[in-house]
Design an enzyme around this catalytic site. Structure first.
Site, PDB file in Angstrom:
ATOM      1  N   ARG A 109      39.434  36.359  31.808  1.00 42.74           N
ATOM      2  CA  ARG A 109      39.858  37.414  30.891  1.00 42.74           C
ATOM      3  C   ARG A 109      41.384  37.466  30.899  1.00 42.74           C
ATOM      4  NH1 ARG A 109      40.302  43.592  32.409  1.00 42.74           N
ATOM      5  NH2 ARG A 109      41.391  44.147  30.525  1.00 42.74           N
ATOM      6  N   HIS A 140      46.705  45.107  26.027  1.00 44.98           N
ATOM      7  CA  HIS A 140      46.715  45.576  27.420  1.00 44.98           C
ATOM      8  C   HIS A 140      48.100  46.172  27.700  1.00 44.98           C
ATOM      9  CE1 HIS A 140      44.800  44.856  31.616  1.00 44.98           C
ATOM     10  NE2 HIS A 140      45.862  45.608  31.827  1.00 44.98           N
ATOM     11  N   ASN A 188      42.539  47.892  26.478  1.00 44.52           N
ATOM     12  CA  ASN A 188      42.326  48.110  27.901  1.00 44.52           C
ATOM     13  C   ASN A 188      42.767  49.517  28.311  1.00 44.52           C
ATOM     14  OD1 ASN A 188      41.927  46.986  30.763  1.00 44.52           O
ATOM     15  ND2 ASN A 188      44.008  47.799  30.874  1.00 44.52           N
ATOM     16  N   GLU A 189      41.857  50.295  28.832  1.00 46.89           N
ATOM     17  CA  GLU A 189      42.142  51.578  29.487  1.00 46.89           C
ATOM     18  C   GLU A 189      43.061  52.540  28.724  1.00 46.89           C
ATOM     19  OE1 GLU A 189      43.556  51.007  33.468  1.00 46.89           O
ATOM     20  OE2 GLU A 189      41.625  50.322  34.197  1.00 46.89           O
ATOM     21  N   ASN A 202      36.245  49.335  34.128  1.00 46.12           N
ATOM     22  CA  ASN A 202      37.139  48.977  35.229  1.00 46.12           C
ATOM     23  C   ASN A 202      36.904  50.011  36.327  1.00 46.12           C
ATOM     24  OD1 ASN A 202      38.189  47.024  33.598  1.00 46.12           O
ATOM     25  ND2 ASN A 202      40.202  47.959  33.337  1.00 46.12           N
ATOM     26  N   GLU A 261      36.970  44.816  35.708  1.00 45.87           N
ATOM     27  CA  GLU A 261      37.981  44.802  36.770  1.00 45.87           C
ATOM     28  C   GLU A 261      37.403  45.484  37.982  1.00 45.87           C
ATOM     29  OE1 GLU A 261      41.916  46.406  36.078  1.00 45.87           O
ATOM     30  OE2 GLU A 261      41.981  45.529  34.071  1.00 45.87           O
ATOM     31  N   TYR A 299      37.674  51.016  40.577  1.00 45.01           N
ATOM     32  CA  TYR A 299      38.347  50.723  41.838  1.00 45.01           C
ATOM     33  C   TYR A 299      38.018  51.697  42.956  1.00 45.01           C
ATOM     34  CZ  TYR A 299      41.334  47.434  39.317  1.00 45.01           C
ATOM     35  OH  TYR A 299      41.782  46.369  38.581  1.00 45.01           O
TER      36      TYR A 299
HETATM   37  C1  NOJ Z   1      43.804  48.491  35.730  1.00 39.77           C
HETATM   38  C2  NOJ Z   1      44.717  47.748  34.808  1.00 39.77           C
HETATM   39  O1  NOJ Z   1      44.004  47.311  33.698  1.00 39.77           O
HETATM   40  C3  NOJ Z   1      45.430  46.592  35.479  1.00 39.77           C
HETATM   41  O2  NOJ Z   1      46.443  46.161  34.624  1.00 39.77           O
HETATM   42  C4  NOJ Z   1      45.957  47.013  36.837  1.00 39.77           C
HETATM   43  O3  NOJ Z   1      46.721  45.994  37.438  1.00 39.77           O
HETATM   44  C5  NOJ Z   1      44.787  47.400  37.715  1.00 39.77           C
HETATM   45  N1  NOJ Z   1      44.129  48.548  37.107  1.00 39.77           N
HETATM   46  C6  NOJ Z   1      45.162  47.768  39.152  1.00 39.77           C
HETATM   47  O4  NOJ Z   1      45.917  48.919  39.156  1.00 39.77           O
END
Ligand code: NOJ
Length: 496
Positions: free
Chosen positions: A100, A145, A189-190, A329, A396, A331
């Site tokens: 991606r 992005h 993206n986000e 995404n 992600e 985390y």
């Molecule tokens: C989401 C973002 O899309 C990406 O660009 C970023 O590096 C990661 N989170 C980690 O923070």
């Protein structure tokens, strides 16, 4: 004797079940896809080659270095603009199914608008796409992005509704030029992150504007319209010939149990975090709780309108249904609890939620990244239930450190998160179809500069060649991918 045989038979049955399920739990289902990801500004460098225009991150890092943790820029970053062929070989050697990457708007449209298209800029993305295909790797393209042209920002950026058309013109160029080679597009993206951190109360991310606790709502509003416009354009003009899929990506945080974490607080947290973006797309319009709370708090603040803009009925219908997959995404997690200050009539947060944490939780080098795999499973089950179990791409997931080659903590993070995801698939029927490692390379982590590194491959940012080297996680992932099964976390005798 008979009893003895019955007991042995039951014992064996239990053991077989445990080992059978353990194996199932740690193995990717057939057809499941694993890939890795990057983003143009974070890896490409070559910020001013050929006719490339200036984008908001070029401007931001050059003019506001004090906001970047180490004062660095993405001017050279990983130099992937020049080293993309080597990057593709790393992806191939890892055995991954897809890569991606994102397109830099100002590399393709130097002055932001579609009246002038850069042949050089397009050629770079065509070369990268072709190199992936030649090596048996599927290209997955993020159209936007976070790095839009600075000229568009000078005209208001995502707070200007005309951005919807400018974005759509840009998307058309991408569909026309790359679409014949690409089967999966991500429109945006986000939006939540660049809107909240670029247009609201903090100046963490480009364009670094503080806009009256309202800029982020306008920005998301226009981003959703832009996304839907590109989706319909793909549907109407390109899908029949290109036969691809297209969707949007949002980051959602998970949750873990704790004092005062209730079903209601989790639900409210989810709607402000995930539902703000995905409810308009899967159900129609913003979630009721988001509309009501922002309207009520705006009234308390004496605004004659809600700070959250309203969609017309036409836009509600136009946006509804515009994704072929749930792009996620993910985390980290927290313990979402209701803000008790509201009992005293103090409303400091539109969401009414405090994401509480525990100092005993371990983090990566990013202070926000608490390692809580359990929260991932909770989130996946919630998405399953809220949106009728859509096909879900984890686009992600990853862990930051300071660049260690022996990255045991990263492997342990991946082990925990991927096993949680596999359990959600195998035991709870969550329709997760792909998983993406963030990131292929250590790279420019936005306002954290090079102080938080997410790569499974190391980059020497002090060498002019930006030399890449394997980490421990490179070979761990290689093994996981070739066996399609999670491998044990290697033990480190010096680890505490
Ligand atoms: C989401 C973002 O899309 C990406 O660009 C970023 O590096 C990661 N989170 C980690 O923070």
């Amino acid at each position: 004797m008979e009893h003895y045989f019955i007991a042995v038979t039951i014992f064996c049955a239990i053991i077989t079940r445990i080992s059978c399920c353990d194996v199932v739990k740690l193995t990717f289902p057939s057809g499941f896809r694993v890939g890795t990801a990057s983003a143009s500004y974070q890896v490409e460098g070559a910020w001013n080659v050929s006719d490339k225009g200036e984008n908001v991150w070029d401007w931001f890092t050059h003019n506001k270095p004090e906001i970047i943790a180490d004062g660095s820029t993405g001017d050279v970053a990983c130099d992937s603009y020049h080293k993309y062929e080597e990057d593709v070989q790393w992806v191939k050697n890892l055995g991954l199914d897809f890569y991606r990457f994102s397109v830099s708007w100002s590399r393709v449209l130097p002055n932001g608008f579609a009246n002038e298209v850069s042949e050089d800029g397009l050629q770079y993305y065509k070369n990268l796409t072709q190199a992936l295909i030649d090596n048996g790797i599927e290209p997955v393209v993020t159209i936007y992005h976070w790095d839009h042209p600075q000229i568009l920002e000078d005209l208001g950026g995502w707070t200007n509704e005309l951005m919807v058309e400018w974005y759509a013109d840009y998307a058309r160029v991408i569909f026309e030029e790359l679409g014949p080679m690409v089967k999966t597009f991500i429109t945006i993206n986000e939006p939540k992150i660049y809107c909240e951190q670029g247009y609201n109360s903090t100046t963490k991310k480009a364009p670094g504007k503080t806009l009256e606790n309202m800029g982020h709502y306008l920005c998301v509003h226009n981003s959703l319209k832009a996304h839907a416009t590109a989706y319909h354009m793909y549907d109407d003009e390109f899908r029949a010939t290109q036969q691809g899929q297209i969707g949007i990506l949002t980051p959602c945080t998970g949750w873990v149990p704790g004092d005062n974490v209730t079903e209601e607080s989790i639900e409210q947290h989810f709607q402000f975090d995930c539902g703000w973006i995905m409810h308009p797309i899967y159900v129609g319009d913003y979630p009721e709780i988001v509309k009501t709370r922002v309207a009520n708090i705006s009234a308390l603040e004496n605004y004659p309108f809600s700070r959250l803009p309203e969609f017309s009925q036409e836009w509600i219908e136009y946006i509804n249904g515009t994704t072929d997959f749930f792009g996620l995404n993910h985390y980290t997690s927290s313990m979402p609890i209701f803000d008790t200050a509201e009992e005293l009539g103090i409303y400091t947060r539109d969401s009414g939620i405090i994401k509480s944490t525990n100092s005993s939780w371990s983090t990566g080098s990013s202070s926000w990244l608490y390692v809580l795999p359990e929260g991932f499973g909770n989130l996946l089950r919630m998405i399953r239930d809220q949106y009728n179990n859509p096909p879900l791409y984890v686009f992600e997931n990853g862990y930051s450190d300071t660049g260690e080659l022996e990255d045991y903590e990263r492997i342990s993070y991946y082990y925990g998160y991927v096993s949680e995801m596999l359990a959600a698939i195998n035991d709870d029927g969550c329709n997760v179809v792909a998983y993406t490692i963030w990131s292929l390379l250590d790279n420019f982590e936005w306002n954290a500069g090079y102080t938080e590194l997410f790569g499974i491959i190391s980059v020497d940012f002090n060498s002019s060649d930006r030399t890449r080297s394997a980490k421990l996680s490179t070979s761990w992932w290689q093994e996981v991918i070739s066996t399609r099964t999670l491998q044990d976390v290697p033990s480190n005798s010096t680890r505490r």
